[in-house]
Design a protein around this motif. Structure first.
Motif, mmCIF file in Angstrom:
data_model
loop_
_atom_site.group_PDB
_atom_site.id
_atom_site.type_symbol
_atom_site.label_atom_id
_atom_site.label_comp_id
_atom_site.label_asym_id
_atom_site.label_seq_id
_atom_site.Cartn_x
_atom_site.Cartn_y
_atom_site.Cartn_z
ATOM 1 N N THR A 2 10.497 6.317 -5.228
ATOM 2 C CA THR A 2 10.864 5.207 -6.098
ATOM 3 C C THR A 2 11.451 5.735 -7.402
ATOM 4 O O THR A 2 11.259 6.885 -7.767
ATOM 5 C CB THR A 2 9.621 4.345 -6.411
ATOM 6 O OG1 THR A 2 9.903 3.514 -7.525
ATOM 7 C CG2 THR A 2 8.423 5.218 -6.787
ATOM 8 N N LYS A 4 10.575 4.696 -10.317
ATOM 9 C CA LYS A 4 9.448 4.891 -11.224
ATOM 10 C C LYS A 4 8.576 6.007 -10.690
ATOM 11 O O LYS A 4 8.327 6.105 -9.497
ATOM 12 C CB LYS A 4 8.620 3.608 -11.308
ATOM 13 C CG LYS A 4 9.328 2.444 -11.949
ATOM 14 C CD LYS A 4 8.306 1.349 -12.255
ATOM 15 C CE LYS A 4 8.951 -0.006 -12.423
ATOM 16 N NZ LYS A 4 7.949 -1.087 -12.466
ATOM 17 N N ARG A 5 8.089 6.832 -11.551
ATOM 18 C CA ARG A 5 7.191 7.913 -11.145
ATOM 19 C C ARG A 5 5.876 7.820 -11.914
ATOM 20 O O ARG A 5 5.883 7.413 -13.095
ATOM 21 C CB ARG A 5 7.843 9.267 -11.428
ATOM 22 C CG ARG A 5 9.095 9.532 -10.617
ATOM 23 C CD ARG A 5 9.916 10.611 -11.261
ATOM 24 N NE ARG A 5 10.220 10.277 -12.647
ATOM 25 C CZ ARG A 5 10.822 11.098 -13.508
ATOM 26 N NH1 ARG A 5 11.180 12.302 -13.119
ATOM 27 N NH2 ARG A 5 11.049 10.735 -14.749
ATOM 28 N N PRO A 6 4.778 8.208 -11.290
ATOM 29 C CA PRO A 6 3.484 8.114 -11.973
ATOM 30 C C PRO A 6 3.467 8.786 -13.348
ATOM 31 O O PRO A 6 2.866 8.278 -14.293
ATOM 32 C CB PRO A 6 2.524 8.795 -10.990
ATOM 33 C CG PRO A 6 3.115 8.461 -9.653
ATOM 34 C CD PRO A 6 4.604 8.568 -9.865
ATOM 35 N N THR F 60 -3.868 -2.567 8.046
ATOM 36 C CA THR F 60 -3.293 -1.219 8.073
ATOM 37 C C THR F 60 -3.877 -0.387 6.943
ATOM 38 O O THR F 60 -4.042 -0.883 5.831
ATOM 39 C CB THR F 60 -1.763 -1.307 7.904
ATOM 40 O OG1 THR F 60 -1.237 -2.085 8.983
ATOM 41 C CG2 THR F 60 -1.132 0.079 7.928
ATOM 42 N N LEU F 62 -3.944 3.753 5.178
ATOM 43 C CA LEU F 62 -3.554 5.166 5.103
ATOM 44 C C LEU F 62 -4.761 5.961 4.638
ATOM 45 O O LEU F 62 -5.284 5.733 3.545
ATOM 46 C CB LEU F 62 -2.396 5.316 4.106
ATOM 47 C CG LEU F 62 -2.071 6.732 3.606
ATOM 48 C CD1 LEU F 62 -1.792 7.698 4.735
ATOM 49 C CD2 LEU F 62 -0.883 6.689 2.647
ATOM 50 N N LEU G 10 3.356 3.957 1.909
ATOM 51 C CA LEU G 10 3.405 3.875 0.441
ATOM 52 C C LEU G 10 4.719 3.267 -0.022
ATOM 53 O O LEU G 10 4.752 2.379 -0.875
ATOM 54 C CB LEU G 10 3.231 5.272 -0.164
ATOM 55 C CG LEU G 10 1.866 5.918 0.052
ATOM 56 C CD1 LEU G 10 1.812 7.277 -0.639
ATOM 57 C CD2 LEU G 10 0.750 5.026 -0.469
ATOM 58 N N ASN G 11 5.801 3.738 0.566
ATOM 59 C CA ASN G 11 7.113 3.245 0.151
ATOM 60 C C ASN G 11 7.252 1.741 0.422
ATOM 61 O O ASN G 11 7.758 0.988 -0.402
ATOM 62 C CB ASN G 11 8.216 4.012 0.887
ATOM 63 C CG ASN G 11 9.542 3.904 0.165
ATOM 64 O OD1 ASN G 11 9.602 4.048 -1.059
ATOM 65 N ND2 ASN G 11 10.599 3.612 0.919
ATOM 66 N N LEU G 14 5.538 -0.652 -2.226
ATOM 67 C CA LEU G 14 5.996 -0.762 -3.615
ATOM 68 C C LEU G 14 6.197 -2.222 -3.988
ATOM 69 O O LEU G 14 6.771 -3.005 -3.228
ATOM 70 C CB LEU G 14 7.294 0.024 -3.827
ATOM 71 C CG LEU G 14 7.095 1.528 -4.014
ATOM 72 C CD1 LEU G 14 8.430 2.248 -3.930
ATOM 73 C CD2 LEU G 14 6.401 1.813 -5.345
ATOM 74 N N GLU G 15 5.704 -2.565 -5.161
ATOM 75 C CA GLU G 15 5.793 -3.934 -5.712
ATOM 76 C C GLU G 15 4.923 -4.911 -4.942
ATOM 77 O O GLU G 15 5.028 -6.123 -5.131
ATOM 78 C CB GLU G 15 7.253 -4.436 -5.721
ATOM 79 C CG GLU G 15 8.231 -3.507 -6.413
ATOM 80 C CD GLU G 15 7.788 -3.183 -7.848
ATOM 81 O OE1 GLU G 15 7.184 -4.053 -8.484
ATOM 82 O OE2 GLU G 15 8.032 -2.046 -8.296
ATOM 83 N N ALA G 33 3.198 0.194 -8.395
ATOM 84 C CA ALA G 33 4.436 0.336 -9.172
ATOM 85 C C ALA G 33 5.106 1.681 -8.947
ATOM 86 O O ALA G 33 6.310 1.814 -9.138
ATOM 87 C CB ALA G 33 4.122 0.155 -10.660
ATOM 88 N N ALA G 34 4.314 2.699 -8.560
ATOM 89 C CA ALA G 34 4.878 4.041 -8.382
ATOM 90 C C ALA G 34 3.902 4.921 -7.621
ATOM 91 O O ALA G 34 2.698 4.679 -7.623
ATOM 92 C CB ALA G 34 5.189 4.667 -9.744
ATOM 93 N N VAL G 42 0.414 4.494 -9.334
ATOM 94 C CA VAL G 42 0.297 3.579 -10.473
ATOM 95 C C VAL G 42 0.162 2.156 -9.950
ATOM 96 O O VAL G 42 0.991 1.690 -9.159
ATOM 97 C CB VAL G 42 1.515 3.672 -11.416
ATOM 98 C CG1 VAL G 42 1.412 2.609 -12.510
ATOM 99 C CG2 VAL G 42 1.598 5.062 -12.033
ATOM 100 N N GLU G 44 -0.304 -1.869 -11.190
ATOM 101 C CA GLU G 44 -0.208 -2.806 -12.313
ATOM 102 C C GLU G 44 -1.080 -4.025 -12.019
ATOM 103 O O GLU G 44 -1.404 -4.292 -10.859
ATOM 104 C CB GLU G 44 1.247 -3.203 -12.529
ATOM 105 C CG GLU G 44 2.081 -2.001 -12.990
ATOM 106 C CD GLU G 44 3.554 -2.335 -13.209
ATOM 107 O OE1 GLU G 44 3.999 -3.390 -12.702
ATOM 108 O OE2 GLU G 44 4.253 -1.534 -13.859
ATOM 109 N N PRO G 73 -2.557 -2.061 2.297
ATOM 110 C CA PRO G 73 -2.009 -3.320 1.802
ATOM 111 C C PRO G 73 -3.147 -4.320 1.648
ATOM 112 O O PRO G 73 -4.032 -4.400 2.503
ATOM 113 C CB PRO G 73 -1.032 -3.751 2.896
ATOM 114 C CG PRO G 73 -0.703 -2.484 3.636
ATOM 115 C CD PRO G 73 -1.932 -1.643 3.555
#
Lengths: 75, 75, 75, 75, 75, 75, 75
Positions: A2, A4-6, F60, F62, G10-11, G14-15, G33-34, G42, G44, G73
């Motif tokens: 992404t 954004k990075r941690p 799901t 991880l 993970l990807n 995001l959001e 967020a990241a 990260v 939020e 999730p």
């Protein structure tokens, strides 16, 4: 990956108040003065917290990254 | 990244009194005589503290970086 | 960095009496016969201590660096 | 550094009786048949000890270096 | 170093019954079907043991090397 | 070394039901959707088990490889 | 290996709302967020959960990958 990075959160927190939780449940609150890629962190005007209660004032403290669990902007 | 780095605090603490907290809650207080990139630290005129109370005098002690949790200038 | 390095203390302690504390609170006291970069340490005429009391004599013992917490000249 | 190295003790202990202490306080006694740079160790005619008392005979056992705390010639 | 290496014991145990002890005191007994340099181990017809008593049959199980404490031929 | 490798078990378990044990004694059961060289594992239709009893459904999940103790085909 | 990789989860998250479990049994729920290759994450609008109950709101929090046990999730 992404955009954004941690570590952006660390960079954006410089000179701001953060809370750092470490292994064992203790938290440190202070102004983040420095960090590095290992998540070693320097807090100034730091306090040690247990269960949200201030246990003692510490002045400046270097927290070793290996023991860090979370870091958050103080709210 | 920042201009200030966590290891600056170590360098600035040479020959000064510091408190080093290690895993398990024990602290060591003494004059920092040496450190390296692993955060191995040598304290001189060192004391071992538990809950802020001096348990014993140690003379010179080498603390292995792997066990370090925090380091702070003694106030 | 500094002119003094933590491993100087190890080198200066060769053939001298040291106390080595390991994870879990046990200490070993003996004459340091050898060490390496991993802080693996060989003590001769070693004793195992718990709360400062000798529990048993060990002869020669190799302590694995990974478990070392601190090393200090015996005083 | 020194002329003597900690691994010399391992080499000199081959085919001899040693006691190996692992994390958690258990000890193994047996004849050291092999070791490697990770301190992985093979004992033959091995016994498991707890507080110095034999708990069971094991025959041949491979101890993973990561769990080793100390190794000493059996006296 | 020695002619015998700890991993020889693993290689010689292929297709034979072994007992693998892991951190926390649990043991697994079964026929060793595979291993690798990390000491990841596959046991077939495996059983989980606690204090020498079979707790349950597992069929085939992959044990992560990181958690292995010892491996021994089943006697 | 052997022709069979531990990671073969992971590859052969893709899209099949597995049980993954992690440090602390908790198990996860689900359909293995993905894994990598670190033993990071994705389970779908996952359940969390404690002492063999389903505690909750997870969807799901991880699992981070660092915490994995064992992986076995569900029987 | 497989076409699907654990980091895809993970990807894809995001959001979106996820729950992250860390060593010691605490969970954090928030919007991811990241993340990075170390599984530093990260969140939020984060909350800290214990046994499924919200203990406190945290705002934004950086969780250190080393302490992560699982990520899922939120359902």
């Amino acid at each position: 990956m992404t955009d954004k990075r941690p570590f952006d959160l660390l960079n954006n927190s410089l000179e701001k108040s953060v809370v750092v939780g470490i292994k064992g449940g203790v938290e440190f609150r202070g102004t983040m003065a420095a960090y590095d890629v290992h998540m070693n962190i320097v807090l100034e005007k730091a306090e040690e917290l247990k269960d949200g209660v201030v246990k003692r004032g510490l002045g400046t403290v270097l927290l070793r990254g290996d023991t860090v669990v979370y870091i958050m902007p103080s709210i």
